[in-house]
Design an enzyme around this catalytic site. Structure first.
Site: not given
Length: 374
Positions: A71, A133
């Protein structure tokens, strides 16, 4: 495919934190399976986000994990001078959201596949790519319980966050929480008939400021900058108009803790101040929105020595930003940070990475492969 070709494809998939990530998982899986690599896709509880785990070599022999998150943070800053989701080359600079943080590392690992698959490995190399994350390490905790079924206990994990390709042995832990206070609305001319949620929030804000001040007085760890734990109020929202008593106020708090301190405990004075508001008639909702532990890897551990040999540089003692490395260490696996790019370029417009940084990371991974060959 070259490392730049792979990075170009990864950048073209936005994979913004908190959104479905099936597209980037499918893209990475396609590259891996095309090279004959075993891949497991592990869905998270959200249903539309997935972790990915791949193994090259004998899975049930202790080996090494290359860990990264798929991400990226949003690219809404107006200062971008090109499309953040189209890789742009300017000399030796490659621009795009996630180039440094941290699709560059993932691209380098995938570009090393020919070396990884060229000859039998005595020790495996695993790829562990996670989701969300950037929202407080939401994906990795749903991967870690699967590890005993996926591989033998690893010898170590290399988390490829941007570190200038210099290994880092420690980082602070983090905890974040959201507080919503609900009172009673009304006209501002009759404050006696309402409950002002913003006024009430002031009690929690005062507790946060006092705690932040206390933390500056220790305990200290000189490896970090600053050398103490910290706490801040990051956002606050509330109210509709100046002549309306606000019935709702929401604030977000963040604590960062030096090694040896549970970051969640640093928020306790704020939570306690919030709970006391219930005695005044307010409704209170306290929600922990993310947490990860600190990392501390001793200087002379085998993993630290290995990274010193692979990079040619002594590992740094510590950084203040956080990663998933602390989660691996808490699970009983030695972990260290080492990746291409610069953390100072992350989360900013015109994020970029240098071509030579990508190539150096690929070379480091290929050097690790040589250590793992039969």
């Amino acid at each position: 495919m070259t490392v730049i070709d792979i990075l170009k494809d990864l950048i073209a998939i936005p994979s913004v934190v908190g959104t479905p990530n099936g597209a980037i998982v499918d893209g990475i899986r396609g590259i891996l399976e095309g090279a004959g690599v075993r891949v497991r896709v592990l869905p998270g509880p959200e249903g539309d986000r997935f972790n990915l785990f791949a193994t090259i070599g004998p899975a049930m022999v202790p080996g090494y994990v290359l860990s990264g998150h798929m991400d990226v943070v949003p690219a809404t800053e107006p200062e971008w001078t090109s499309d953040p989701y189209q890789l742009r080359t300017d000399g030796n600079r490659l621009y795009g959201r996630g180039t440094s943080d941290m699709k560059g590392f993932i691209a380098a690992a995938l570009a090393a596949l020919p070396a990884l698959t060229a000859a039998p490995l005595a020790r495996p190399i695993h790829l562990a790519f996670t989701y969300d994350e950037e929202a407080g390490c939401q994906g990795a905790p749903h991967l870690l319980p699967h590890l005993p079924d996926l591989c033998a206990p690893p010898l170590g994990v290399i988390v490829g966050e941007p570190s200038g390709l210099r290994a880092v042995r420690a980082h602070k832990g983090k905890a974040a929480a959201r507080l919503t206070v609900r009172g009673r609305s009304g006209h501002s001319s009759r404050p006696d008939q309402g409950l002002n949620a913003i006024h009430a929030m002031a009690d929690a804000l005062t507790a946060a400021v006092a705690q932040a001040d206390r933390l500056t007085r220790g305990p200290w760890d000189s490896a970090f900058e600053p050398p103490y734990s910290s706490l801040q109020v990051g956002t606050i929202r509330g109210g509709l108009a100046v002549n309306v008593i606000p019935d709702t106020c929401t604030a977000e708090f963040e604590a960062r803790a030096i090694a040896g301190i549970d970051p969640a405990t640093l928020l306790e004075p704020v939570r306690e101040a919030a709970e006391r508001l219930e005695e005044k008639g307010f409704a209170v909702d306290w929600t922990q929105t993310g947490a990860y532990p600190a990392l501390f890897l001793a200087a002379r551990t085998p993993l630290a020595r290995l990274l010193e040999e692979l990079t040619g540089q002594e590992p740094l003692a510590a950084v203040s930003y956080g990663t998933e490395a602390g989660l691996y260490q808490t699970a009983g696996i030695d972990a260290i940070i080492c990746g291409p790019g610069d953390i100072a370029r992350a989360h900013r417009p015109n994020e970029h990475i240098l071509v030579e940084e990508l190539q150096a990371c690929q070379s480091m991974i290929e050097a690790l492969v040589q250590r793992c060959r039969l």
